[in-house]
Design a protein around this motif. Structure first.
Motif, PDB file in Angstrom:
ATOM      1  N   THR A 324     142.089  -2.899 139.342  1.00 54.50           N
ATOM      2  CA  THR A 324     143.184  -2.000 138.987  1.00 54.50           C
ATOM      3  C   THR A 324     142.924  -1.345 137.627  1.00 54.50           C
ATOM      4  OG1 THR A 324     144.435  -3.809 137.980  1.00 54.50           O
ATOM      5  CG2 THR A 324     144.836  -3.351 140.312  1.00 54.50           C
ATOM      6  N   THR A 325     143.533  -0.207 137.415  1.00 57.35           N
ATOM      7  CA  THR A 325     143.362   0.539 136.162  1.00 57.35           C
ATOM      8  C   THR A 325     144.729   1.028 135.679  1.00 57.35           C
ATOM      9  OG1 THR A 325     143.017   2.592 137.424  1.00 57.35           O
ATOM     10  CG2 THR A 325     141.057   1.333 136.817  1.00 57.35           C
ATOM     11  N   PRO A 326     144.848   1.413 134.392  1.00 50.65           N
ATOM     12  CA  PRO A 326     143.769   1.702 133.442  1.00 50.65           C
ATOM     13  C   PRO A 326     143.340   0.530 132.565  1.00 50.65           C
ATOM     14  CG  PRO A 326     145.847   2.429 132.519  1.00 50.65           C
ATOM     15  CD  PRO A 326     146.162   1.897 133.902  1.00 50.65           C
ATOM     16  N   TRP A 327     144.096  -0.573 132.535  1.00 53.16           N
ATOM     17  CA  TRP A 327     143.820  -1.627 131.565  1.00 53.16           C
ATOM     18  C   TRP A 327     142.977  -2.741 132.192  1.00 53.16           C
ATOM     19  CZ3 TRP A 327     145.036   1.263 127.901  1.00 53.16           C
ATOM     20  CH2 TRP A 327     146.239   1.962 127.836  1.00 53.16           C
ATOM     21  N   PRO A 328     142.107  -3.380 131.409  1.00 54.89           N
ATOM     22  CA  PRO A 328     141.337  -4.509 131.935  1.00 54.89           C
ATOM     23  C   PRO A 328     142.240  -5.695 132.241  1.00 54.89           C
ATOM     24  CG  PRO A 328     141.013  -4.295 129.561  1.00 54.89           C
ATOM     25  CD  PRO A 328     141.780  -3.078 129.997  1.00 54.89           C
ATOM     26  N   THR A 329     141.913  -6.423 133.294  1.00 55.46           N
ATOM     27  CA  THR A 329     142.678  -7.600 133.702  1.00 55.46           C
ATOM     28  C   THR A 329     141.790  -8.833 133.559  1.00 55.46           C
ATOM     29  OG1 THR A 329     143.928  -6.296 135.305  1.00 55.46           O
ATOM     30  CG2 THR A 329     143.974  -8.685 135.583  1.00 55.46           C
ATOM     31  N   ALA A 330     142.306  -9.890 132.947  1.00 54.01           N
ATOM     32  CA  ALA A 330     141.510 -11.091 132.729  1.00 54.01           C
ATOM     33  C   ALA A 330     142.409 -12.318 132.694  1.00 54.01           C
ATOM     34  CB  ALA A 330     140.717 -10.986 131.424  1.00 54.01           C
ATOM     35  N   LEU A 331     141.829 -13.479 132.953  1.00 51.29           N
ATOM     36  CA  LEU A 331     142.518 -14.756 132.797  1.00 51.29           C
ATOM     37  C   LEU A 331     142.490 -15.131 131.323  1.00 51.29           C
ATOM     38  CD1 LEU A 331     143.802 -17.251 134.285  1.00 51.29           C
ATOM     39  CD2 LEU A 331     141.500 -18.258 134.186  1.00 51.29           C
ATOM     40  N   ASN A 332     143.638 -15.518 130.788  1.00 52.26           N
ATOM     41  CA  ASN A 332     143.731 -15.924 129.389  1.00 52.26           C
ATOM     42  C   ASN A 332     143.870 -17.445 129.303  1.00 52.26           C
ATOM     43  OD1 ASN A 332     144.123 -16.136 126.637  1.00 52.26           O
ATOM     44  ND2 ASN A 332     146.288 -15.571 126.735  1.00 52.26           N
ATOM     45  N   PRO A 333     142.826 -18.171 128.833  1.00 43.31           N
ATOM     46  CA  PRO A 333     142.873 -19.633 128.809  1.00 43.31           C
ATOM     47  C   PRO A 333     143.442 -20.217 127.519  1.00 43.31           C
ATOM     48  CG  PRO A 333     140.683 -18.904 128.234  1.00 43.31           C
ATOM     49  CD  PRO A 333     141.503 -17.654 128.469  1.00 43.31           C
ATOM     50  N   ARG A 334     143.913 -19.385 126.610  1.00 41.95           N
ATOM     51  CA  ARG A 334     144.312 -19.842 125.279  1.00 41.95           C
ATOM     52  C   ARG A 334     145.514 -20.783 125.339  1.00 41.95           C
ATOM     53  NH1 ARG A 334     141.293 -19.797 120.731  1.00 41.95           N
ATOM     54  NH2 ARG A 334     142.463 -19.374 118.828  1.00 41.95           N
ATOM     55  N   ILE A 335     145.472 -21.846 124.536  1.00 38.35           N
ATOM     56  CA  ILE A 335     146.646 -22.690 124.295  1.00 38.35           C
ATOM     57  C   ILE A 335     146.693 -23.054 122.817  1.00 38.35           C
ATOM     58  CG2 ILE A 335     146.618 -23.738 126.603  1.00 38.35           C
ATOM     59  CD1 ILE A 335     145.684 -26.360 125.070  1.00 38.35           C
ATOM     60  N   CYS A 336     147.853 -23.474 122.345  1.00 35.92           N
ATOM     61  CA  CYS A 336     148.006 -24.086 121.029  1.00 35.92           C
ATOM     62  C   CYS A 336     148.713 -25.415 121.223  1.00 35.92           C
ATOM     63  CB  CYS A 336     148.802 -23.186 120.087  1.00 35.92           C
ATOM     64  SG  CYS A 336     147.972 -21.632 119.686  1.00 35.92           S
ATOM     65  N   GLU A 337     148.241 -26.447 120.554  1.00 34.10           N
ATOM     66  CA  GLU A 337     148.750 -27.791 120.794  1.00 34.10           C
ATOM     67  C   GLU A 337     148.821 -28.610 119.513  1.00 34.10           C
ATOM     68  OE1 GLU A 337     145.975 -29.773 123.405  1.00 34.10           O
ATOM     69  OE2 GLU A 337     144.365 -29.755 121.910  1.00 34.10           O
ATOM     70  N   TRP A 338     149.661 -29.631 119.581  1.00 37.70           N
ATOM     71  CA  TRP A 338     149.625 -30.712 118.616  1.00 37.70           C
ATOM     72  C   TRP A 338     148.988 -31.919 119.302  1.00 37.70           C
ATOM     73  CZ3 TRP A 338     154.406 -27.909 118.606  1.00 37.70           C
ATOM     74  CH2 TRP A 338     154.751 -27.297 117.392  1.00 37.70           C
ATOM     75  N   THR A 339     148.246 -32.696 118.588  1.00 40.84           N
ATOM     76  CA  THR A 339     147.719 -33.955 119.119  1.00 40.84           C
ATOM     77  C   THR A 339     148.092 -35.090 118.159  1.00 40.84           C
ATOM     78  OG1 THR A 339     145.588 -33.565 118.025  1.00 40.84           O
ATOM     79  CG2 THR A 339     145.795 -32.879 120.334  1.00 40.84           C
ATOM     80  N   GLY A 340     147.982 -36.305 118.651  1.00 43.38           N
ATOM     81  CA  GLY A 340     148.295 -37.453 117.807  1.00 43.38           C
ATOM     82  C   GLY A 340     149.757 -37.577 117.474  1.00 43.38           C
ATOM     83  N   ASN A 341     150.624 -37.051 118.355  1.00 45.20           N
ATOM     84  CA  ASN A 341     152.077 -37.154 118.182  1.00 45.20           C
ATOM     85  C   ASN A 341     152.531 -36.547 116.845  1.00 45.20           C
ATOM     86  OD1 ASN A 341     154.598 -37.925 119.249  1.00 45.20           O
ATOM     87  ND2 ASN A 341     154.628 -39.801 118.027  1.00 45.20           N
ATOM     88  N   THR A 342     151.996 -35.362 116.531  1.00 49.92           N
ATOM     89  CA  THR A 342     152.292 -34.714 115.241  1.00 49.92           C
ATOM     90  C   THR A 342     153.286 -33.569 115.338  1.00 49.92           C
ATOM     91  OG1 THR A 342     150.337 -33.310 115.556  1.00 49.92           O
ATOM     92  CG2 THR A 342     150.049 -35.336 114.267  1.00 49.92           C
ATOM     93  N   SER A 357     144.413 -31.175 125.503  1.00 50.36           N
ATOM     94  CA  SER A 357     143.809 -32.472 125.201  1.00 50.36           C
ATOM     95  C   SER A 357     144.580 -33.571 125.923  1.00 50.36           C
ATOM     96  CB  SER A 357     143.826 -32.725 123.689  1.00 50.36           C
ATOM     97  OG  SER A 357     143.141 -31.687 123.010  1.00 50.36           O
ATOM     98  N   PRO A 358     143.992 -34.753 126.085  1.00 50.85           N
ATOM     99  CA  PRO A 358     144.686 -35.840 126.801  1.00 50.85           C
ATOM    100  C   PRO A 358     146.038 -36.211 126.201  1.00 50.85           C
ATOM    101  CG  PRO A 358     142.353 -36.326 126.599  1.00 50.85           C
ATOM    102  CD  PRO A 358     142.594 -35.100 125.769  1.00 50.85           C
ATOM    103  N   ASP A 359     146.168 -36.087 124.865  1.00 47.94           N
ATOM    104  CA  ASP A 359     147.438 -36.442 124.216  1.00 47.94           C
ATOM    105  C   ASP A 359     148.159 -35.212 123.686  1.00 47.94           C
ATOM    106  OD1 ASP A 359     145.608 -35.865 122.234  1.00 47.94           O
ATOM    107  OD2 ASP A 359     146.324 -37.410 120.851  1.00 47.94           O
ATOM    108  N   ALA A 360     147.953 -34.071 124.352  1.00 49.78           N
ATOM    109  CA  ALA A 360     148.493 -32.807 123.858  1.00 49.78           C
ATOM    110  C   ALA A 360     150.017 -32.776 123.887  1.00 49.78           C
ATOM    111  CB  ALA A 360     147.951 -31.656 124.685  1.00 49.78           C
ATOM    112  N   GLN A 361     150.577 -32.178 122.846  1.00 47.50           N
ATOM    113  CA  GLN A 361     151.970 -31.758 122.828  1.00 47.50           C
ATOM    114  C   GLN A 361     151.954 -30.232 122.677  1.00 47.50           C
ATOM    115  OE1 GLN A 361     153.141 -34.345 119.452  1.00 47.50           O
ATOM    116  NE2 GLN A 361     154.743 -35.130 120.799  1.00 47.50           N
ATOM    117  N   ALA A 362     152.623 -29.542 123.564  1.00 51.24           N
ATOM    118  CA  ALA A 362     152.524 -28.082 123.609  1.00 51.24           C
ATOM    119  C   ALA A 362     153.140 -27.433 122.378  1.00 51.24           C
ATOM    120  CB  ALA A 362     153.196 -27.555 124.862  1.00 51.24           C
ATOM    121  N   GLN A 363     152.432 -26.434 121.839  1.00 53.80           N
ATOM    122  CA  GLN A 363     152.994 -25.556 120.825  1.00 53.80           C
ATOM    123  C   GLN A 363     153.108 -24.137 121.355  1.00 53.80           C
ATOM    124  OE1 GLN A 363     151.709 -22.868 118.847  1.00 53.80           O
ATOM    125  NE2 GLN A 363     153.429 -22.792 117.400  1.00 53.80           N
TER     126      GLN A 363
END
Length: 438
Positions: A324-342, A357-363
């Motif tokens: 599709t056009t005009p803009w490029p289409t892509a999968l965005n894998p980005r995440i932001c997380e806290w680990t270690g219960n922080t 991560s295995p102990d990720a908390q979502a940001q």
């Protein structure tokens, strides 16, 4: 009024002042028709106060102008007048259901070129947004002749909201030869800095609602809704009430794919790989927001505990490969997380493309931690809680818009063309997803 003639793909033209057959100016102030049954000093939401936003020097009052040039003045004034004739809560509920559904249906028909009204091109979602807000403002300031409790008034507002957002009209065929696709867009937002804002995701929802197309021997049906940009609306279950009826195992109108859509970064279409369980608390359309874990709802099943991240199951490769056009289409894998219960220490946030991560908390999910992320999170949290793991679900962020440089222009050709192209690409991507699951 300074409205510049605008053209867009398949769209009508913006007409200059004096040529629009849009009826009289819409209600905006404390007077107006049927003013005797309204207390215009009664409190409204912060979002509703923008209806009376003063015009820039030499310009127009944008909200009411958009209602007028969109052709919605008669609908707004009729509801204002008819509320004054209501004599019971039951009668009010029926009226608001009828008029709300009519407002949504009219906006869809106008957007899809099935109804010609107003004097601006059909891709514009703003007349619907401001017309709905005038209706909810009237409801909050309405002084009926009978006793109306705060609880009953809130229920009436919700009736009107659900009807005028399409939430009450997501009916699909129950035929086994039909593929059912349910999508959502959003209202305009960030209006404090730019009152002219449109939202191409909400405009795309108007284009998509009720669409049908063939894929081999199957018919793909699309239903669409427009969600509010308010944390309070999400707390009330708008997302779950939209998607839930089409995710239950025994539903005869069970969805085959669900997709939430919102405006994202400029000049890109991002299929978000992850949604996170954290709301960042940025100000919504009511200027409210508190950082916290996404709350659960009580009227739908919920997983225990909240999943920190939920991964998309959309057919993203087929969507990308559709070209599709005009803009490029892509999968965005980005995440932001806290680990270690922080959580919620801002100094401990880590952002990367490697998955939780295995102990990720979502940001934040790939699309951040605003209501767009939360629309994906809530709809797919419910999908998992209802055991609808066979139904693909996820989120699409579409290109943001660039507004006319002249602050007195409500619309200009470049803005209209850019919006139309983004909307048409969004429609094509949704259709590609529907074809992939057919």
């Amino acid at each position: 009024m300074k409205l510049i003639a605008a053209t867009a793909v398949g769209a009508s033209l913006v007409l200059m002042p004096g040529t629009a057959d849009a009826g009289p100016a819409p209600l905006a102030g404390p007077g107006g028709p049927a003013g005797q049954c309204y207390d215009r000093s009664a409190p409204t939401t912060y979002e509703e106060t923008r209806i009376d936003t003063p015009a820039a020097p030499g310009g127009v009052q944008v909200p009411t102008t958009l209602v007028q040039v969109g052709g919605f003045t008669p609908y707004v004034e009729r509801l204002t007048r008819e509320l004054c004739e209501v004599r019971s809560v039951k009668q009010a509920d029926k009226l608001l259901q009828t008029r709300g559904a009519e407002l949504w249906r009219t906006a869809v028909e106008r957007a899809q070129g099935k109804r010609w009204m107003g004097s601006i091109e059909r891709y514009d979602d703003r007349p619907l947004y401001w017309s709905r807000l005038i209706g909810t403002r009237d409801l909050r300031q309405w002084k009926p002749t009978f006793q109306l409790t705060d609880t009953a008034r809130a229920a009436l507002v919700k009736t009107f909201e659900y009807a005028s957002r399409g939430i009450d009209s997501t009916d699909f065929s129950s035929s086994r030869t039909v593929t059912r696709v349910l999508v959502s867009g959003f209202d305009p937002y960030q209006l404090n800095g730019e009152i002219r804002r449109s939202n191409p995701s909400g405009a795309s929802a108007l284009q998509l609602d009720g669409q049908e197309y063939q894929v081999g021997d199957r018919t793909v049906q699309i239903q669409a809704v427009s969600l509010p940009v308010t944390w309070s609306g999400f707390n009330l279950g708008y997302v779950e009430d939209t998607f839930g009826p089409h995710l239950t195992r025994n539903s005869k109108e069970r969805a085959d794919l669900i997709m939430t859509i919102s405006q994202g970064g400029r000049a890109r279409m991002a299929i978000e790989q992850w949604a996170g369980a954290w709301r960042g608390g940025s100000a919504d359309n009511n200027n409210e927001g508190t950082p916290e874990v996404v709350p659960q709802v009580t009227n739908w099943p919920q997983p225990q505990p909240n999943p920190e991240f939920i991964e998309t199951t959309l057919p993203y490769q087929q969507m990308i490969d559709a070209g599709t056009t005009p803009w490029p289409t892509a999968l965005n894998p980005r995440i932001c997380e806290w680990t270690g219960n922080t959580r919620p220490d801002p100094a401990k946030v880590s952002c990367h493309d490697n998955g939780p991560s295995p102990d990720a908390q979502a940001q934040a999910g790939g699309g951040g931690n605003y209501l767009s992320n939360e629309s994906m999170y809530r709809s797919n949290r419910l999908r998992l809680a209802l055991g609808a793991t066979d139904v693909p679900g996820g989120h699409l962020h579409i290109s943001s818009l660039v507004y006319p440089q002249n602050p007195l222009d409500v619309i200009d050709p470049a803005f209209a063309s850019d919006r139309a192209q983004t909307i048409e690409q969004t429609v094509a991507l949704v259709k590609a997803a529907g074809a992939a699951v057919s």
